[in-house]
Design a protein around this motif. Structure first.
Motif, PDB file in Angstrom:
ATOM      1  N   ASP A   1       0.830  -1.214   0.000  1.00 35.28           N
ATOM      2  CA  ASP A   1       0.000   0.000   0.000  1.00 35.28           C
ATOM      3  C   ASP A   1       0.859   1.257   0.000  1.00 35.28           C
ATOM      4  O   ASP A   1       0.449   2.310  -0.495  1.00 35.28           O
TER       5      ASP A   1
ATOM      6  N   ASN B   1       7.364  -2.931   7.036  1.00 28.83           N
ATOM      7  CA  ASN B   1       6.900  -4.092   6.265  1.00 28.83           C
ATOM      8  C   ASN B   1       8.072  -4.951   5.817  1.00 28.83           C
ATOM      9  O   ASN B   1       8.015  -6.175   5.858  1.00 28.83           O
TER      10      ASN B   1
ATOM     11  N   ASN C   1      -4.624  -4.223  13.938  1.00 29.54           N
ATOM     12  CA  ASN C   1      -4.443  -5.158  12.824  1.00 29.54           C
ATOM     13  C   ASN C   1      -3.242  -6.071  13.031  1.00 29.54           C
ATOM     14  O   ASN C   1      -2.941  -6.896  12.177  1.00 29.54           O
TER      15      ASN C   1
ATOM     16  N   GLU D   1      -2.064  -1.103  15.881  1.00 31.64           N
ATOM     17  CA  GLU D   1      -1.847  -1.004  14.439  1.00 31.64           C
ATOM     18  C   GLU D   1      -0.366  -1.276  14.192  1.00 31.64           C
ATOM     19  O   GLU D   1       0.484  -0.922  15.016  1.00 31.64           O
TER      20      GLU D   1
ATOM     21  N   ASP E   1      -2.210   3.277   3.208  1.00 29.52           N
ATOM     22  CA  ASP E   1      -1.303   4.417   3.014  1.00 29.52           C
ATOM     23  C   ASP E   1      -1.770   5.464   1.998  1.00 29.52           C
ATOM     24  O   ASP E   1      -1.559   6.675   2.223  1.00 29.52           O
TER      25      ASP E   1
HETATM   26  C1  BDR Z   1       0.246  -0.046   7.953  1.00 27.04           C
HETATM   27  O1  BDR Z   1       1.155  -1.116   8.175  1.00 27.04           O
HETATM   28  C2  BDR Z   1       1.657  -1.586   6.955  1.00 27.04           C
HETATM   29  O2  BDR Z   1       1.455  -2.947   6.812  1.00 27.04           O
HETATM   30  C3  BDR Z   1       0.982  -0.803   5.853  1.00 27.04           C
HETATM   31  O3  BDR Z   1       1.932  -0.484   4.860  1.00 27.04           O
HETATM   32  C4  BDR Z   1       0.440   0.419   6.536  1.00 27.04           C
HETATM   33  O4  BDR Z   1       1.368   1.476   6.539  1.00 27.04           O
HETATM   34  C5  BDR Z   1      -1.141  -0.491   8.272  1.00 27.04           C
HETATM   35  O5  BDR Z   1      -1.202  -0.954   9.593  1.00 27.04           O
END
Ligand code: BDR
Ligand code: CA
Length: 327
Positions: A13, A38, A156, A162, A242
């Motif tokens: 993203d 990432n 997530n 996050e 993003d």
């Molecule tokens: C964020 O974490 C990454 O996996 C994505 O690129 C985004 O910036 C989302 O939690």
């Protein structure tokens, strides 16, 4: 034209966000800096160049940033983004050498010269290192839009966190604290808004019809991500976090939110959680604009119009416009 540095960890993203930024004439992108998130920062720099090549913007320099978080072990997100960070598309590396200068040194030199905005799409390690070294440079940041954190939305990568802030919670904590000290606000584009941005297989098909070259690129890099979303979240499509941060930077009316004091937890089961003092218990001046609402359809029209380069001058065919009307 606002000058901006994009700090990122490409990442599927992130690359879509770079395509959007590169296709936005009102932005002057002074440089791109990468950070381990990432994927490791050096691999991310290669991926940033792949995005720039796709966008025809290899004139933008890419600086490699911090390889590890401020504290603790680095944990990548290759399970989500693939072993190459771009959905195992294994696109060829773009020839060329990276500048010797580190991302942190580049940020320092640029902010010394003038006020610049920063769009941060990964962990905040580079920025925390910079502000620890040169606290006064916080004042030189015109706007800091950070994709990260979550308020009412669940996490997530843990029940409450996050990924970007979970990956380097200490860096996130330092940035929010230093913005508080400087009386400034981080514009937090967290999961409450980005979760609403889903690239569906239908949209991907529209993209291929409207602009086969860009459509093919996006299909190549998002297939793995879509499989991941189906497996772990039961979603047909993929959440593209993003690009919303970039779109919101360009057009703040795409999102709205609340100004509050935010602190980031660094330890234990709440590691990486953004604690938003929504009821003002702490009686502290807001250090963040926490984005809580977005118009996903309007974002998607904006995003597609830009990356498919259907901007001014090109007349959209009736059918093309009707695709977007459905959003
Ligand atoms: C964020 O974490 C990454 O996996 C994505 O690129 C985004 O910036 C989302 O939690
Ligand atoms: Ca990212």
């Amino acid at each position: 034209m606002p000058k901006v540095i994009i700090d990122c960890d490409p990442g599927i993203d992130d690359v879509l966000a770079l395509l959007l930024a590169a296709a936005s004439p009102e932005l002057e992108i002074v440089g791109i800096t990468t950070v381990s998130g990432n994927v490791p920062a050096d691999m991310g720099a290669g991926n940033a160049r792949k995005a720039l090549a796709q966008a025809g913007r290899l004139d933008i320099p890419v600086y490699i940033g911090e390889m590890v978080p401020l504290k603790g072990k680095y944990v990548d997100a290759m399970d989500t983004h693939g072993s190459d960070g771009l959905g195992e598309s294994f696109l060829p590396e773009i020839p060329g050498v990276f500048p010797e200068k580190s991302a942190v040194d580049f940020l320092e030199e640029e902010l010394e010269k003038e006020e610049i905005s920063i769009i941060a799409l990964g962990p905040l390690t580079n920025l925390a290192r910079l502000f620890l070294k040169r606290p006064e440079l916080v004042d030189r940041v015109s706007r800091l839009v950070s994709m990260g954190g979550n308020f009412k939305s669940h996490g997530n990568c843990s029940p409450v966190a996050e990924y970007n802030y979970w990956c380097d919670p200490k860096a996130a904590r330092i940035c929010y604290q230093m913005f508080a000290d400087a009386g400034k606000k981080i514009e937090m584009a967290g999961l409450d808004v980005t979760r609403k941005i889903v690239l569906t297989p239908n949209l991907l098909s529209y993209m291929e019809r409207l602009d086969p070259k860009t459509g093919a690129f996006v299909r190549k890099v998002t297939g793995f991500y879509m499989d991941f979303h189906w497996e772990y979240e039961g979603i047909i499509g993929c959440v593209i976090n993003d690009p919303l941060a970039v779109a919101y930077f360009l057009d703040p009316s795409l999102c709205s939110g609340i100004e509050r004091y935010v602190e980031v937890e660094t330890e234990g089961i709440c590691r990486g959680q953004t604690v938003v003092d929504s009821m003002n218990f702490w009686k502290k001046e807001p250090n963040s604009l926490v984005l809580t609402e977005t118009d996903a359809g309007r974002f998607m029209r904006f995003f597609l119009t830009r990356i498919l380069r259907k901007e001014d001058g090109t007349r959209w065919a009736k059918e093309e416009l009707s695709c977007l009307e459905q959003l």
